[in-house]
Design an enzyme around this catalytic site. Structure first.
Site: not given
Length: 337
Positions: A160, A237, A333
């Protein structure tokens, strides 16, 4: 270039959080970026808003990237090189590549957002990351007022993570990705490393899956686990899967034998954030209008009428609960704006 002032961004983020932009402009063509570079003040590059927490009014020029286009750039004996504009819908682009007979991206089906955000976040799912197949990125530099290209070797991809995040360009609006090229190998092999995919294919009695079979399996799995943002606002998420030392992972595993652990190349261990959140009692639990989804504890949802402050309050409560029980820190995130 005409800018619109005071635009409500509720419809431009999948968590449906309110906040007004000082100025707003939709970018349909790369040539508009030169005009935008002459505007005063800070800016923010907005894609699909699927990885964004709007915390209130935004004193920035928001440039909504909507550059279209998808094409086969070239091909050789080993691969197809396929380009998409930054404003193309990611899932639609993946399905288009499959329809053209260019497999490879199928495990990333149904991930929300735009193509331009894929390299920034290095989106990933079911054993594949965008960076695995990315060939190059074209972007506009607002300071230099020029386009530049970055190839895969320069992107510094990680979990990520990417050059674009490491340099902070996703936050300061220094650059705007305009086009992305992917290298899709001719010698395709199904990626079924995740048990969920193998189980889904077995349930469908498919022994030799095509790329479309894999895409259909991934879509079915995601639809079962994740809410549709149009029906229940969410940002997918919400937390990164934490990566911890092997020592801490072993200690936790001895106390919690069912803890999912994934060894990493550097010797550390990746843990499943959703499992940690569920075990900490937050699956299906809400704090005001914001909570963690009843079917997947990793997904933070807006049950209606939430603002950025509500999201931050729930996020902090979940982090505290996981930290107290497992001594593990969870990192969100999404971008907070």
């Amino acid at each position: 270039m005409p800018f619109t002032t005071g635009v409500d961004l509720t419809a431009f983020n999948t968590l449906a959080l309110p906040g007004r932009a000082r100025a707003f402009c939709r970018i349909d063509d790369e040539t508009q970026l030169a005009d935008a570079a002459r505007a005063d003040g800070p800016r923010f590059i907005l894609g699909g808003g699927s990885n964004l927490v709007v915390t209130g009014d935004i004193d920035r020029l928001v440039l909504h990237m909507a550059i279209p286009g998808k094409r086969l750039v070239t091909q050789d004996d080993e691969a197809f090189y396929v380009e998409a504009g930054a404003g193309e819908n990611w899932h639609a682009f993946v399905q288009w590549t499959l329809a053209q007979g260019w497999p490879g991206l199928e495990n990333l089906s149904l991930i929300p957002g735009k193509v331009g955000a894929a390299p920034i976040q290095n989106i990933g799912a079911y054993g594949l990351e965008a960076g695995d197949l990315l060939h190059s990125v074209t972007a506009w530099d607002f300071e230099k007022r020029a386009f530049f290209q970055v190839d895969r070797s320069q992107c510094r991809f990680g979990y990520r993570d990417s050059l674009f995040k490491q340099e902070g360009w996703h936050l300061d609006g220094r650059i705007a990705i305009t086009r992305v090229v992917f290298r899709l190998p001719r010698q395709w092999q199904p990626n079924m490393r995740y048990a969920d995919i193998s189980q889904e294919l077995a349930a469908r009695q498919i022994n030799q899956p095509t790329a479309q079979d894999l895409a259909d399996a991934v879509i079915a799995i995601r639809q079962r686990k994740l809410p549709d943002p149009a029906q229940l606002p969410n940002a997918g998420s919400f937390f990164h899967n934490p990566v911890v030392s092997a020592e801490l992972a072993a200690l936790l595993k001895s106390e919690f034998p069912t803890l999912p652990c994934y060894p990493q190349p550097d010797g550390r261990i990746k843990l499943a954030a959703g499992w940690l959140i569920e075990q900490a009692g937050w699956k299906g639990k809400s704090l005001g209008p914001v909570g963690m989804y009843e079917k997947q504890a990793l997904v933070l949802v807006n049950h209606g009428g939430a603002c950025g402050e509500d999201v931050q309050r729930t996020m902090s409560a979940v982090q505290a609960a996981v930290r107290e029980r497992f001594a593990v820190a969870l990192t969100p995130e999404p971008i907070f704006l």
